[in-house]
Design a protein around this motif. Sequence first.
Motif, PDB file in Angstrom:
ATOM      1  N   THR A  65      21.349  18.561 -11.714  1.00 16.66           N
ATOM      2  CA  THR A  65      20.561  17.463 -12.278  1.00 16.66           C
ATOM      3  C   THR A  65      19.097  17.690 -11.930  1.00 16.66           C
ATOM      4  O   THR A  65      18.767  18.007 -10.783  1.00 16.66           O
ATOM      5  N   TYR A  66      18.222  17.546 -12.935  1.00 21.54           N
ATOM      6  CA  TYR A  66      16.779  17.701 -12.723  1.00 21.54           C
ATOM      7  C   TYR A  66      16.080  16.483 -13.306  1.00 21.54           C
ATOM      8  O   TYR A  66      16.266  16.147 -14.473  1.00 21.54           O
ATOM      9  N   THR A  67      15.280  15.796 -12.483  1.00 24.43           N
ATOM     10  CA  THR A  67      14.558  14.610 -12.922  1.00 24.43           C
ATOM     11  C   THR A  67      13.141  14.990 -13.345  1.00 24.43           C
ATOM     12  O   THR A  67      12.404  15.603 -12.575  1.00 24.43           O
ATOM     13  N   MET A  68      12.784  14.640 -14.578  1.00 19.17           N
ATOM     14  CA  MET A  68      11.439  14.922 -15.098  1.00 19.17           C
ATOM     15  C   MET A  68      10.496  13.771 -14.795  1.00 19.17           C
ATOM     16  O   MET A  68      10.895  12.606 -14.823  1.00 19.17           O
ATOM     17  N   THR A  69       9.243  14.094 -14.540  1.00 15.41           N
ATOM     18  CA  THR A  69       8.218  13.073 -14.322  1.00 15.41           C
ATOM     19  C   THR A  69       7.673  12.607 -15.665  1.00 15.41           C
ATOM     20  O   THR A  69       7.832  13.277 -16.687  1.00 15.41           O
ATOM     21  N   ASP A  70       7.003  11.450 -15.653  1.00 15.34           N
ATOM     22  CA  ASP A  70       6.365  10.916 -16.862  1.00 15.34           C
ATOM     23  C   ASP A  70       5.347  11.903 -17.418  1.00 15.34           C
ATOM     24  O   ASP A  70       4.734  12.682 -16.677  1.00 15.34           O
ATOM     25  N   GLU A  71       5.145  11.829 -18.727  1.00  8.57           N
ATOM     26  CA  GLU A  71       4.133  12.630 -19.425  1.00  8.57           C
ATOM     27  C   GLU A  71       4.306  14.127 -19.187  1.00  8.57           C
ATOM     28  O   GLU A  71       3.364  14.841 -18.880  1.00  8.57           O
ATOM     29  N   THR A  72       5.541  14.598 -19.322  1.00  5.83           N
ATOM     30  CA  THR A  72       5.850  16.009 -19.110  1.00  5.83           C
ATOM     31  C   THR A  72       6.594  16.562 -20.308  1.00  5.83           C
ATOM     32  O   THR A  72       7.495  15.920 -20.838  1.00  5.83           O
ATOM     33  N   SER A  73       6.212  17.763 -20.718  1.00  8.33           N
ATOM     34  CA  SER A  73       6.927  18.501 -21.763  1.00  8.33           C
ATOM     35  C   SER A  73       7.016  19.947 -21.307  1.00  8.33           C
ATOM     36  O   SER A  73       6.009  20.533 -20.915  1.00  8.33           O
ATOM     37  N   ARG A  74       8.196  20.524 -21.359  1.00  6.19           N
ATOM     38  CA  ARG A  74       8.390  21.888 -20.864  1.00  6.19           C
ATOM     39  C   ARG A  74       9.499  22.602 -21.638  1.00  6.19           C
ATOM     40  O   ARG A  74      10.431  21.969 -22.125  1.00  6.19           O
ATOM     41  N   VAL A  75       9.379  23.931 -21.664  1.00  5.76           N
ATOM     42  CA  VAL A  75      10.476  24.773 -22.109  1.00  5.76           C
ATOM     43  C   VAL A  75      11.256  25.142 -20.860  1.00  5.76           C
ATOM     44  O   VAL A  75      10.679  25.569 -19.856  1.00  5.76           O
ATOM     45  N   PHE A  76      12.560  24.951 -20.909  1.00  5.19           N
ATOM     46  CA  PHE A  76      13.417  25.237 -19.767  1.00  5.19           C
ATOM     47  C   PHE A  76      14.406  26.341 -20.120  1.00  5.19           C
ATOM     48  O   PHE A  76      14.779  26.506 -21.283  1.00  5.19           O
ATOM     49  N   ARG A  77      14.831  27.058 -19.097  1.00 11.89           N
ATOM     50  CA  ARG A  77      15.841  28.101 -19.239  1.00 11.89           C
ATOM     51  C   ARG A  77      16.905  27.844 -18.179  1.00 11.89           C
ATOM     52  O   ARG A  77      16.620  27.815 -16.985  1.00 11.89           O
ATOM     53  N   LEU A  78      18.140  27.674 -18.614  1.00 13.76           N
ATOM     54  CA  LEU A  78      19.270  27.472 -17.718  1.00 13.76           C
ATOM     55  C   LEU A  78      20.072  28.769 -17.634  1.00 13.76           C
ATOM     56  O   LEU A  78      20.445  29.344 -18.657  1.00 13.76           O
ATOM     57  N   VAL A  79      20.319  29.229 -16.411  1.00 16.29           N
ATOM     58  CA  VAL A  79      21.168  30.388 -16.178  1.00 16.29           C
ATOM     59  C   VAL A  79      22.395  29.876 -15.410  1.00 16.29           C
ATOM     60  O   VAL A  79      22.244  29.272 -14.350  1.00 16.29           O
ATOM     61  N   ALA A  80      23.577  30.097 -15.972  1.00 23.06           N
ATOM     62  CA  ALA A  80      24.816  29.599 -15.358  1.00 23.06           C
ATOM     63  C   ALA A  80      25.837  30.726 -15.264  1.00 23.06           C
ATOM     64  O   ALA A  80      25.948  31.548 -16.181  1.00 23.06           O
TER      65      ALA A  80
END
Length: 160
Positions: A65-80
């Motif tokens: 679980t990852y909690t994002m802060t307000d006013e944030t936009s990002r490209v994420f990469r999940l490795v599982a």
Amino acid sequence: MATAIGPTGATGATGPTGATGAQGPIGPAGTTGATGATGPTGPSGSAIATGTGQTTSASFVTILTYTMTDETSRVFRLVAESHDPSDDDRNAYVRVFFASRDAGNPVRIVGSVASVLTAEENAINDVSVTTSGNSILCRAKGQAGHTDDWTMALYEDRST
């Protein structure tokens, strides 16, 4: 009395090769080309969040679980990755997605989650990315009657 020139005789054998001469001076050094522009920063080497857990059924379980802060936009990469010690099945997944959170609003995934890599020895297993409130949930699904050990790492990919 007149003299005439007779025929040319045969060419004689070539003599031995002489010694090699001394090496000449080294020429001037070339110039270095101009430095190119700096490219964008690549993916960070460290995960922003990691998680481990187990699945024992064909239901999805939240592993990270990852909690994002307000006013944030990002490209994420999940490795599982998963491993079933009972039959030594191993699976790997890479998912890329864009998530955004406006002030006072929940996180949302913009567009779709792209499957970059799915390498499975057991096609029943799977991973998914969803949201809940201010958090991104990285989830795994195993196989009924098997215990799969999972590790997940979430990376932020950004150009600046």
